[in-house]
Structure formats: structure tokens, C-alpha cells
Design a protein around this motif. Structure first.
Motif, PDB file in Angstrom:
ATOM      1  N   ASP A 112      91.421  -3.269  14.132  1.00 56.92           N
ATOM      2  CA  ASP A 112      92.770  -3.184  13.562  1.00 56.92           C
ATOM      3  C   ASP A 112      93.302  -4.553  13.169  1.00 56.92           C
ATOM      4  O   ASP A 112      94.017  -4.690  12.176  1.00 56.92           O
ATOM      5  CB  ASP A 112      93.717  -2.531  14.566  1.00 56.92           C
ATOM      6  CG  ASP A 112      93.404  -1.050  14.745  1.00 56.92           C
ATOM      7  OD1 ASP A 112      93.056  -0.396  13.744  1.00 56.92           O
ATOM      8  OD2 ASP A 112      93.490  -0.556  15.878  1.00 56.92           O
ATOM      9  N   SER A 113      93.010  -5.585  13.967  1.00 58.16           N
ATOM     10  CA  SER A 113      93.502  -6.932  13.682  1.00 58.16           C
ATOM     11  C   SER A 113      92.568  -7.939  14.338  1.00 58.16           C
ATOM     12  O   SER A 113      91.731  -7.592  15.165  1.00 58.16           O
ATOM     13  CB  SER A 113      94.933  -7.113  14.209  1.00 58.16           C
ATOM     14  OG  SER A 113      94.959  -6.965  15.618  1.00 58.16           O
ATOM     15  N   TYR A 114      92.744  -9.202  13.963  1.00 57.86           N
ATOM     16  CA  TYR A 114      91.873 -10.266  14.462  1.00 57.86           C
ATOM     17  C   TYR A 114      92.641 -11.299  15.299  1.00 57.86           C
ATOM     18  O   TYR A 114      92.208 -12.430  15.438  1.00 57.86           O
ATOM     19  CB  TYR A 114      91.190 -10.973  13.289  1.00 57.86           C
ATOM     20  CG  TYR A 114      90.199 -10.102  12.559  1.00 57.86           C
ATOM     21  CD1 TYR A 114      88.932  -9.884  13.071  1.00 57.86           C
ATOM     22  CD2 TYR A 114      90.540  -9.475  11.363  1.00 57.86           C
ATOM     23  CE1 TYR A 114      88.018  -9.077  12.414  1.00 57.86           C
ATOM     24  CE2 TYR A 114      89.645  -8.663  10.699  1.00 57.86           C
ATOM     25  CZ  TYR A 114      88.379  -8.471  11.228  1.00 57.86           C
ATOM     26  OH  TYR A 114      87.478  -7.672  10.574  1.00 57.86           O
ATOM     27  N   ASP A 115      93.780 -10.918  15.865  1.00 60.62           N
ATOM     28  CA  ASP A 115      94.573 -11.861  16.649  1.00 60.62           C
ATOM     29  C   ASP A 115      94.561 -11.506  18.132  1.00 60.62           C
ATOM     30  O   ASP A 115      95.456 -11.896  18.884  1.00 60.62           O
ATOM     31  CB  ASP A 115      96.021 -11.903  16.132  1.00 60.62           C
ATOM     32  CG  ASP A 115      96.661 -10.516  16.133  1.00 60.62           C
ATOM     33  OD1 ASP A 115      95.966  -9.546  16.467  1.00 60.62           O
ATOM     34  OD2 ASP A 115      97.849 -10.423  15.774  1.00 60.62           O
ATOM     35  N   SER A 116      93.549 -10.766  18.582  1.00 65.94           N
ATOM     36  CA  SER A 116      93.485 -10.379  19.990  1.00 65.94           C
ATOM     37  C   SER A 116      93.007 -11.548  20.847  1.00 65.94           C
ATOM     38  O   SER A 116      92.495 -12.547  20.341  1.00 65.94           O
ATOM     39  CB  SER A 116      92.549  -9.185  20.158  1.00 65.94           C
ATOM     40  OG  SER A 116      91.247  -9.509  19.681  1.00 65.94           O
ATOM     41  N   LYS A 117      93.178 -11.399  22.152  1.00 66.23           N
ATOM     42  CA  LYS A 117      92.765 -12.452  23.075  1.00 66.23           C
ATOM     43  C   LYS A 117      91.251 -12.545  23.119  1.00 66.23           C
ATOM     44  O   LYS A 117      90.549 -11.552  22.917  1.00 66.23           O
ATOM     45  CB  LYS A 117      93.321 -12.164  24.466  1.00 66.23           C
ATOM     46  CG  LYS A 117      94.841 -12.238  24.549  1.00 66.23           C
ATOM     47  CD  LYS A 117      95.315 -11.981  25.964  1.00 66.23           C
ATOM     48  CE  LYS A 117      96.838 -12.055  26.043  1.00 66.23           C
ATOM     49  NZ  LYS A 117      97.334 -11.805  27.418  1.00 66.23           N
ATOM     50  N   PRO A 118      90.712 -13.742  23.437  1.00 65.06           N
ATOM     51  CA  PRO A 118      89.260 -13.889  23.499  1.00 65.06           C
ATOM     52  C   PRO A 118      88.668 -13.111  24.668  1.00 65.06           C
ATOM     53  O   PRO A 118      89.310 -12.895  25.687  1.00 65.06           O
ATOM     54  CB  PRO A 118      89.063 -15.396  23.664  1.00 65.06           C
ATOM     55  CG  PRO A 118      90.327 -15.887  24.271  1.00 65.06           C
ATOM     56  CD  PRO A 118      91.411 -15.016  23.708  1.00 65.06           C
ATOM     57  N   THR A 119      87.426 -12.677  24.474  1.00 64.90           N
ATOM     58  CA  THR A 119      86.668 -12.029  25.537  1.00 64.90           C
ATOM     59  C   THR A 119      85.637 -13.013  26.073  1.00 64.90           C
ATOM     60  O   THR A 119      85.488 -14.124  25.557  1.00 64.90           O
ATOM     61  CB  THR A 119      85.969 -10.772  25.009  1.00 64.90           C
ATOM     62  OG1 THR A 119      85.103 -11.137  23.925  1.00 64.90           O
ATOM     63  CG2 THR A 119      86.993  -9.760  24.514  1.00 64.90           C
ATOM     64  N   VAL A 120      84.931 -12.610  27.131  1.00 68.62           N
ATOM     65  CA  VAL A 120      83.895 -13.456  27.725  1.00 68.62           C
ATOM     66  C   VAL A 120      82.551 -12.783  27.518  1.00 68.62           C
ATOM     67  O   VAL A 120      82.385 -11.601  27.816  1.00 68.62           O
ATOM     68  CB  VAL A 120      84.154 -13.688  29.228  1.00 68.62           C
ATOM     69  CG1 VAL A 120      83.017 -14.499  29.846  1.00 68.62           C
ATOM     70  CG2 VAL A 120      85.480 -14.407  29.430  1.00 68.62           C
ATOM     71  N   GLU A 121      81.585 -13.534  26.950  1.00 69.46           N
ATOM     72  CA  GLU A 121      80.229 -13.032  26.742  1.00 69.46           C
ATOM     73  C   GLU A 121      79.226 -14.057  27.242  1.00 69.46           C
ATOM     74  O   GLU A 121      79.496 -15.269  27.247  1.00 69.46           O
ATOM     75  CB  GLU A 121      79.973 -12.745  25.258  1.00 69.46           C
ATOM     76  CG  GLU A 121      80.756 -11.585  24.693  1.00 69.46           C
ATOM     77  CD  GLU A 121      80.362 -11.279  23.258  1.00 69.46           C
ATOM     78  OE1 GLU A 121      79.273 -11.736  22.833  1.00 69.46           O
ATOM     79  OE2 GLU A 121      81.132 -10.587  22.565  1.00 69.46           O
ATOM     80  N   MET A 122      78.056 -13.548  27.638  1.00 69.83           N
ATOM     81  CA  MET A 122      76.965 -14.416  28.081  1.00 69.83           C
ATOM     82  C   MET A 122      76.074 -14.726  26.886  1.00 69.83           C
ATOM     83  O   MET A 122      75.709 -13.842  26.109  1.00 69.83           O
ATOM     84  CB  MET A 122      76.154 -13.730  29.174  1.00 69.83           C
ATOM     85  CG  MET A 122      76.936 -13.391  30.431  1.00 69.83           C
ATOM     86  SD  MET A 122      77.553 -14.865  31.297  1.00 69.83           S
ATOM     87  CE  MET A 122      76.017 -15.604  31.826  1.00 69.83           C
ATOM     88  N   LEU A 123      75.725 -15.993  26.714  1.00 74.17           N
ATOM     89  CA  LEU A 123      74.834 -16.431  25.647  1.00 74.17           C
ATOM     90  C   LEU A 123      73.905 -17.490  26.227  1.00 74.17           C
ATOM     91  O   LEU A 123      74.373 -18.522  26.750  1.00 74.17           O
ATOM     92  CB  LEU A 123      75.642 -16.999  24.473  1.00 74.17           C
ATOM     93  CG  LEU A 123      74.828 -17.471  23.272  1.00 74.17           C
ATOM     94  CD1 LEU A 123      74.095 -16.305  22.622  1.00 74.17           C
ATOM     95  CD2 LEU A 123      75.718 -18.170  22.250  1.00 74.17           C
TER      96      LEU A 123
END
Length: 487
Positions: A112-123
Motif C-alpha cells: 500500500d505504501s513505502y513509508d513503513s518501519k524497517p524490519t529485521v532480516e538475516m543476510l
């Protein structure tokens, strides 16, 4: 002095220095102490630059802009999922400078939008804060190789630099990141086994035909729904083939979509609703509707067939129609003279007028015979630029619906003229077969079919993203020039 305490004191100074910048940046600044329980990135430790560490290498490991593509060798119409992400383990203030666009594809946003809070991912075994730059489904409109547009993000990275022989200092590094180019090689749909009535459906589908739930009375409006359910390029589907019985005259259907754009591949249903007046009493058999589609997983064509539907038309009128008629009759007063007397008088007047006219004509002198005027030859077919004048004006004014309609109209007119096909038999298969028989170059025929498909997609799916319309206009001009009858 404790390192963490020193870091926070310097961080406060850093925030005051960059307050005028952070107010306008849409990507949230990621700071704070790491939470060991949910493995959040340790931004505090990662943003300290120790003696001997190389700044460029620390940034390269701590800040990345990546693009993920579900497949790089699809066929025409096969959905792709493309995701652009910004990975960070550093204390940064970032701004998206350019979100990518996609020429040659129909585009469907998956968020819906691109202003959401960041998430945490493993890389690579390390946790990162992740901001979503763009997440879309792409539907290739034509074969060929296409380079996906890169995304650009500008970041200011805030470091605490540990100096030998003196106290720590604040270091702000400005950097612009661009995602790596990704080339998608779109393959043509297989020719082998392709049904004659195939119109570009790719995925997995089923077809259901539904008639009215209530009784059908003679002469009333009947609505029949043809529902396509499944997953794939659902947003680009054209109506399934259905052979309506004799006496049933339908107009173009109304179209309604119910899709889950957050799922991949796109899934849901598309409904085509037809309307027609109920003919004589008795049974109307609506034959099975047919949708030919290509299954990209099994790599061959399949056929989705509905079951036939029997509609029973009864004599008389429905209760609602009877109520309307009775209501109208109540508003009409009873005439003083019987109604049939008025009709008889009207017939007498018509007969008398006709006889009078015949007597007058007999008394006139017969007119002299006028020599027949030779029939003029049919006007020459205008050139491509003249035929496309309205489409060109629509493009300049921004009226895209009229633009695609005019391109489609001009191409069908030229095809009908060149092939000498009556309107009742005018379809893509007949046009292609007739042009091949006339020795028209295969490339020109395929370009004509591609342009017609592109116009259909644009008119059926007005909100999807199309390629440059100027390319479509130039292609139409070339096809018209190629099909123009030679003197």
C-alpha cells in the motif's frame, strides 16, 4: 570512560548537527541499543570506526541496496516478483532518490505504501534493518531482453571515530547507492500446441458460467456471468470464448476484478457479465465457455471449460414488471369513447390520404429520364499519418483511452480492407491466415497481432503500466504502411 556512554554523548551532538537534514528524509533513521533477544542489529557497535579500519569496507559491509527477482527467463505474460530493499547495520539517514520504472511490463504494486518501519532480516548470517524501496509484480508484454531500472538511495552515515592520542570525533559520510542491473530475458510463448483461440492467458485457471437465480420471463433482461478464477496474469485476461445460441444477442460484457495483489502470483477472480433480452419461451442452452491458457510450471497449453448452463424462459411477466405496468395504468384515465374507435378513424385517414396522393401524381406529367451517372471509383485509402491523426492528437492531449481505441480501430479497418473479410468473420486468426495467403511478411503479421493485443490490454486494464505509447504509435505507422494496398 565506558564506550557505550561515550557513543551516546557523541550521537546526541551528531543529531543536533544533522537536524535540518533528517526532517525531510523518508527512510527512518535506525538507532538504539541492540536487542539480543530478537537479534536486532547492533547499530551502536557497528557505527564505531576503530583505528586501522577502512571506512569504505565498513560501509560496504554495513549498507547494501539489493534487488530480488523471482525469475529472469519468463515467457510472455508470466508473472515476476521484483523487490528492491535497503539493508543497513549502520546509523544512517537515507532518502530514496529514484524508484525504478519498468518499460515493457504491466506493473502491479504489492504494497500500500513505502513509508513503513524497517524490519529485521538475516543476510550472510548477520541481522540487518531492511527498508522496502519497491515491491511489484511484473507481467511481460512482449519477448526480448529488458534491463530492470535501478533504484537510487542517498544516505548520510554517522560514525564515531576513535582517534589515537586524542578523543573520539564525529564523522558523517555521504553516499549514493545504486542497485545492480538485472536483465530479464522474456521468451516467446511456444507455437507448438497453441490453440487457435488462445489470447495470452498464463497461469492456472478454471471457468464458471452462472445464470440468474430467479425465474426468467419472456422479453426481460437476462444477465449471465462468466467467472475466471485462478492465479497468473489475471489482470490481463480477455473474455473466454463462448458460442452464444441463436437468438441471443449480447453486447460487450462489463468487467469486475477481485484479486489479491499481495499474493504472488496474482490470484483471485475476474467476472465478465453479459446482458441480453430473453427470447421465446423454452430452454436456452448456454454452451461451455472455454479459456485456453499456458501453464508455465508444466510448460504446455491447457483448456479450462465450464459446464453448460440451461436457462428456462417462461411466458408472461415477472411480479416486478406487472407492478410497474399496473402502476402506469392507474395514472391513465378511462376515455369517454372506446379506444378501438380511435384506431379505426386513424386507419381511414391514412387510406384517404394515400388515395389522394395517387390521384395527384397521376395528373402530373411524367418526368424526363435522367441519364445514369457513372459510379465513381471508391476513394483511395488514406496514408498512415492521416489515419493516425486522431490517435496522435489524443496522445498529445493525454487522452490515453481514446488513443488506444483509435489505434485499435485503424488497425482493424486496415486489416478488414486488405483481407476483404466481412465484420462477422473479422478476428485475429482469420486476419493472420488471410495475410499469410497473400504473401505478407510473417514479421509484419506478428507485429499487427502484437499491437492489437497491446491495445486490448490497455483498454481492458486501464490502470496497468504500459510501455512508451510513442513506440506503439510508430509501430502502428509501420504496420499500416506495410499493409497499404500498392497502386
Amino acid at each position: 570512560m565506558n564506550t557505550k556512554l561515550l557513543y551516546f554523548l557523541l550521537l546526541i551532538c551528531c543529531c543536533f548537527c544533522s537536524a535540518d537534514l533528517s526532517a525531510q528524509l523518508p527512510i527512518a533513521q535506525r538507532t538504539g541499543i541492540a536487542n539480543e533477544q530478537n537479534e536486532d542489529p547492533d547499530v551502536e557497535a557497528a557505527s564505531i570506526l576503530y583505528p586501522g579500519e577502512v571506512l569504505e569496507q565498513k560501509i560496504k559491509k554495513g549498507l547494501l541496496l539489493r534487488v530480488e527477482v523471482s525469475k529472469t527467463n519468463p515467457v510472455v505474460g508470466e508473472p515476476l516478483k521484483v523487490v528492491y530493499k535497503l539493508y543497513s547495520r549502520l546509523n544512517t539517514s537515507s532518502q530514496v532518490m529514484k524508484r525504478p520504472s519498468f518499460t515493457g511490463f504491466s506493473v502491479l504494486e504489492m504494497v500500500d505504501s513505502y513509508d513503513s518501519k524497517p524490519t529485521v532480516e538475516m543476510l550472510n548470517g548477520m541481522p540487518y534493518y531492511v527498508n522496502l524501496i519497491r515491491k511489484v509484480q511484473l507481467f511481460p508484454l512482449q519477448e526480448g531482453s529488458f534491463v530492470l531500472d535501478p533504484a537510487e538511495v542517498e544516505s548520510i552515515i554517522h560514525f564515531v571515530k576513535i582517534n589515537i592520542g586524542s578523543g573520539p570525533s564525529v564523522l558523517n559520510e555521504r553516499l549514493t547507492l545504486r542497485s545492480e542491473p538485472v536483465t530479464v530475458h522474456v521468451k516467446p510463448l511456444p507455437v507448438k500446441g497453441q490453440p487457435d483461440h488462445y489470447t495470452g492467458a498464463v497461469g492456472k485457471y478454471r471457468v464458471v458460467v452462472m445464470g440468474p437465480d430467479t425465474a426468467i420471463h419472456q422479453g426481460e433482461l437476462v444477465k449471465v456471468k462468466v467467472v475466471v478464477e485462478g492465479s497468473g496474469n489475471l489482470n490481463l485476461l480477455t473474455p473466454p470464448e463462448i458460442r452464444w445460441p441463436e437468438g441471443v444477442d449480447t453486447a460487450d460484457p462489463s468487467v469486475r476484478e477481485m484479486v489479491d495483489r499481495f499474493s504472488f502470483p496474482l490470484s483471485g477472480s475476474k467476472t465478465f457479465e453479459y446482458s441480453f433480452a430473453a427470447p421465446d419461451t423454452g430452454n436456452i442452452v448456454i454452451p461451455a465457455a472455454s479459456l485456453a491458457y499456458f501453464d508455465p510450471q508444466q510448460q504446455h497449453y491447457k483448456e479450462a471449460l465450464s459446464t453448460p448452463v440451461v436457462l428456462h424462459v417462461v411466458a408472461g411477466e415477472s411480479e416486478s414488471t406487472a407492478r410497474l405496468r399496473n402502476s402506469a395504468l392507474k395514472n391513465v384515465g378511462e376515455p369517454g369513447i372506446p379506444r378501438h374507435i380511435y384506431w379505426f378513424g386513424l386507419v381511414v385517414l391514412i387510406i384517404a390520404g394515400w388515395l389522394t396522393y395517387q390521384f395527384i401524381q397521376m395528373g402530373k406529367k411524367k418526368p424526363e429520364l435522367v441519364p445514369a451517372v457513372p459510379v465513381k471509383p471508391a476513394p483511395a485509402i488514406p496514408g498512415a499519418d492521416e489515419q493516425l491523426a486522431t490517435a496522435r492528437e489524443s496522445l498529445q492531449s493525454g487522452n490515453m483511452k481514446l488513443f488506444y481505441h483509435e489505434i485499435q480501430h485503424v488497425l482493424w479497418n486496415m486489416a478488414a480492407t486488405r483481407c476483404e473479410i466481412p465484420p462477422s468473420l473479422l478476428n485475429k486468426q482469420n486476419v493472420a491466415a488471410r495475410l499469410y495467403m497473400q504473401g505478407v511478411d510473417e514479421t509484419l503479421v506478428q507485429q499487427l497481432l502484437h499491437l492489437l493485443n497491446t491495445c486490448e490490454w490497455a483498454l481492458y486494464v486501464p490502470e496497468h503500466e504500459q510501455s512508451d505509447p510513442r513506440i506503439l504509435l510508430d509501430g502502428a505507422r509501420r504496420v499500416l504502411d506495410g499493409l497499404h494496398p500498392k497502386a
